[in-house]
Scaffold this motif. Structure first.
Motif, PDB file in Angstrom:
ATOM      1  N   ASP A 135       5.955   9.571  -8.750  1.00 40.31           N
ATOM      2  CA  ASP A 135       6.705   8.496  -8.112  1.00 40.31           C
ATOM      3  C   ASP A 135       6.541   7.211  -8.922  1.00 40.31           C
ATOM      4  O   ASP A 135       5.594   7.060  -9.675  1.00 40.31           O
ATOM      5  N   THR A 136       7.469   6.299  -8.757  1.00 46.61           N
ATOM      6  CA  THR A 136       7.428   5.018  -9.450  1.00 46.61           C
ATOM      7  C   THR A 136       7.760   3.896  -8.474  1.00 46.61           C
ATOM      8  O   THR A 136       8.649   4.040  -7.643  1.00 46.61           O
ATOM      9  N   VAL A 137       7.049   2.777  -8.582  1.00 38.95           N
ATOM     10  CA  VAL A 137       7.396   1.571  -7.832  1.00 38.95           C
ATOM     11  C   VAL A 137       8.404   0.816  -8.688  1.00 38.95           C
ATOM     12  O   VAL A 137       8.120   0.452  -9.829  1.00 38.95           O
ATOM     13  N   ASN A 138       9.607   0.624  -8.171  1.00 39.24           N
ATOM     14  CA  ASN A 138      10.683  -0.027  -8.915  1.00 39.24           C
ATOM     15  C   ASN A 138      10.825  -1.510  -8.597  1.00 39.24           C
ATOM     16  O   ASN A 138      11.462  -2.231  -9.348  1.00 39.24           O
TER      17      ASN A 138
ATOM     18  N   ALA B 227       5.976   3.015   1.365  1.00 41.21           N
ATOM     19  CA  ALA B 227       5.101   1.870   1.127  1.00 41.21           C
ATOM     20  C   ALA B 227       5.035   0.997   2.369  1.00 41.21           C
ATOM     21  O   ALA B 227       6.025   0.811   3.068  1.00 41.21           O
ATOM     22  N   LYS B 228       3.845   0.496   2.637  1.00 39.70           N
ATOM     23  CA  LYS B 228       3.654  -0.519   3.680  1.00 39.70           C
ATOM     24  C   LYS B 228       3.634  -1.849   2.944  1.00 39.70           C
ATOM     25  O   LYS B 228       2.831  -2.048   2.016  1.00 39.70           O
ATOM     26  N   VAL B 229       4.537  -2.752   3.315  1.00 41.44           N
ATOM     27  CA  VAL B 229       4.718  -4.013   2.611  1.00 41.44           C
ATOM     28  C   VAL B 229       3.962  -5.131   3.328  1.00 41.44           C
ATOM     29  O   VAL B 229       3.958  -5.196   4.557  1.00 41.44           O
ATOM     30  N   TYR B 230       3.339  -6.004   2.540  1.00 43.42           N
ATOM     31  CA  TYR B 230       2.609  -7.145   3.074  1.00 43.42           C
ATOM     32  C   TYR B 230       3.208  -8.435   2.514  1.00 43.42           C
ATOM     33  O   TYR B 230       3.479  -8.511   1.318  1.00 43.42           O
ATOM     34  N   ALA B 231       3.411  -9.408   3.383  1.00 46.51           N
ATOM     35  CA  ALA B 231       3.871 -10.734   2.956  1.00 46.51           C
ATOM     36  C   ALA B 231       2.751 -11.737   3.244  1.00 46.51           C
ATOM     37  O   ALA B 231       2.149 -11.705   4.326  1.00 46.51           O
ATOM     38  N   MET B 232       2.431 -12.590   2.276  1.00 43.00           N
ATOM     39  CA  MET B 232       1.432 -13.636   2.463  1.00 43.00           C
ATOM     40  C   MET B 232       2.149 -14.966   2.654  1.00 43.00           C
ATOM     41  O   MET B 232       3.003 -15.325   1.839  1.00 43.00           O
ATOM     42  N   CYS B 233       1.797 -15.658   3.727  1.00 40.83           N
ATOM     43  CA  CYS B 233       2.457 -16.919   4.073  1.00 40.83           C
ATOM     44  C   CYS B 233       1.428 -18.027   4.236  1.00 40.83           C
ATOM     45  O   CYS B 233       0.256 -17.761   4.471  1.00 40.83           O
ATOM     46  N   THR B 234       1.885 -19.268   4.124  1.00 41.98           N
ATOM     47  CA  THR B 234       1.034 -20.422   4.356  1.00 41.98           C
ATOM     48  C   THR B 234       1.829 -21.481   5.094  1.00 41.98           C
ATOM     49  O   THR B 234       3.063 -21.468   5.095  1.00 41.98           O
ATOM     50  N   THR B 235       1.121 -22.380   5.737  1.00 37.64           N
ATOM     51  CA  THR B 235       1.789 -23.475   6.456  1.00 37.64           C
ATOM     52  C   THR B 235       2.007 -24.645   5.538  1.00 37.64           C
ATOM     53  O   THR B 235       1.396 -24.786   4.516  1.00 37.64           O
TER      54      THR B 235
ATOM     55  N   ASP C  15       0.893  -1.157   0.000  1.00 36.42           N
ATOM     56  CA  ASP C  15       0.000   0.000   0.000  1.00 36.42           C
ATOM     57  C   ASP C  15       0.927   1.201   0.000  1.00 36.42           C
ATOM     58  O   ASP C  15       1.770   1.318   0.889  1.00 36.42           O
ATOM     59  N   SER C  16       0.827   2.066  -1.009  1.00 32.57           N
ATOM     60  CA  SER C  16       1.818   3.132  -1.138  1.00 32.57           C
ATOM     61  C   SER C  16       1.260   4.516  -0.858  1.00 32.57           C
ATOM     62  O   SER C  16       0.066   4.772  -0.980  1.00 32.57           O
TER      63      SER C  16
ATOM     64  N   VAL D 274       9.506  -4.002  -1.522  1.00 31.18           N
ATOM     65  CA  VAL D 274       8.958  -2.957  -2.390  1.00 31.18           C
ATOM     66  C   VAL D 274       9.920  -1.785  -2.339  1.00 31.18           C
ATOM     67  O   VAL D 274      10.406  -1.411  -1.278  1.00 31.18           O
ATOM     68  N   ARG D 275      10.222  -1.212  -3.501  1.00 32.24           N
ATOM     69  CA  ARG D 275      11.097  -0.037  -3.554  1.00 32.24           C
ATOM     70  C   ARG D 275      10.431   1.024  -4.422  1.00 32.24           C
ATOM     71  O   ARG D 275       9.960   0.732  -5.521  1.00 32.24           O
ATOM     72  N   MET D 276      10.392   2.245  -3.896  1.00 29.94           N
ATOM     73  CA  MET D 276       9.810   3.374  -4.615  1.00 29.94           C
ATOM     74  C   MET D 276      10.872   4.448  -4.795  1.00 29.94           C
ATOM     75  O   MET D 276      11.832   4.507  -4.030  1.00 29.94           O
ATOM     76  N   ASP D 277      10.678   5.325  -5.788  1.00 29.29           N
ATOM     77  CA  ASP D 277      11.617   6.422  -6.015  1.00 29.29           C
ATOM     78  C   ASP D 277      11.673   7.375  -4.830  1.00 29.29           C
ATOM     79  O   ASP D 277      12.739   7.780  -4.412  1.00 29.29           O
ATOM     80  N   GLY D 278      10.529   7.779  -4.297  1.00 29.98           N
ATOM     81  CA  GLY D 278      10.560   8.779  -3.236  1.00 29.98           C
ATOM     82  C   GLY D 278       9.468   8.644  -2.205  1.00 29.98           C
ATOM     83  O   GLY D 278       9.541   9.253  -1.144  1.00 29.98           O
TER      84      GLY D 278
END
Length: 58
Positions: free
Chosen positions: A26-29, A50-58, A13-14, A43-47
């Motif tokens: 701005d750009t998401v790189n 961003a709030k980064v989310y990771a989805m995991c499973t067992t 979410d940026s 997640v990397r942005m120019d300026g």
């Protein structure tokens, strides 16, 4: 990532940087699994920020 789980996806979410007229300046790189940290999402942005989310499973 919690123990016993595997990364299966992710996203973000940026808050991009905007110009005075409201246009996005701005750009998401990067939006992918991290190349340097296993089982993490990156997640990397120019300026902006961003709030980064990771989805995991067992």
């Amino acid at each position: 990532m919690p123990a016993g789980t595997t990364l299966v996806g992710g996203g973000y979410d940026s808050k991009p940087v905007h110009l005075g007229n409201g246009a996005n300046a701005d750009t998401v790189n990067a939006n992918a699994p991290s190349a340097s940290k296993p089982n993490t999402w990156a997640v990397r942005m120019d300026g902006g920020r961003a709030k980064v989310y990771a989805m995991c499973t067992t």
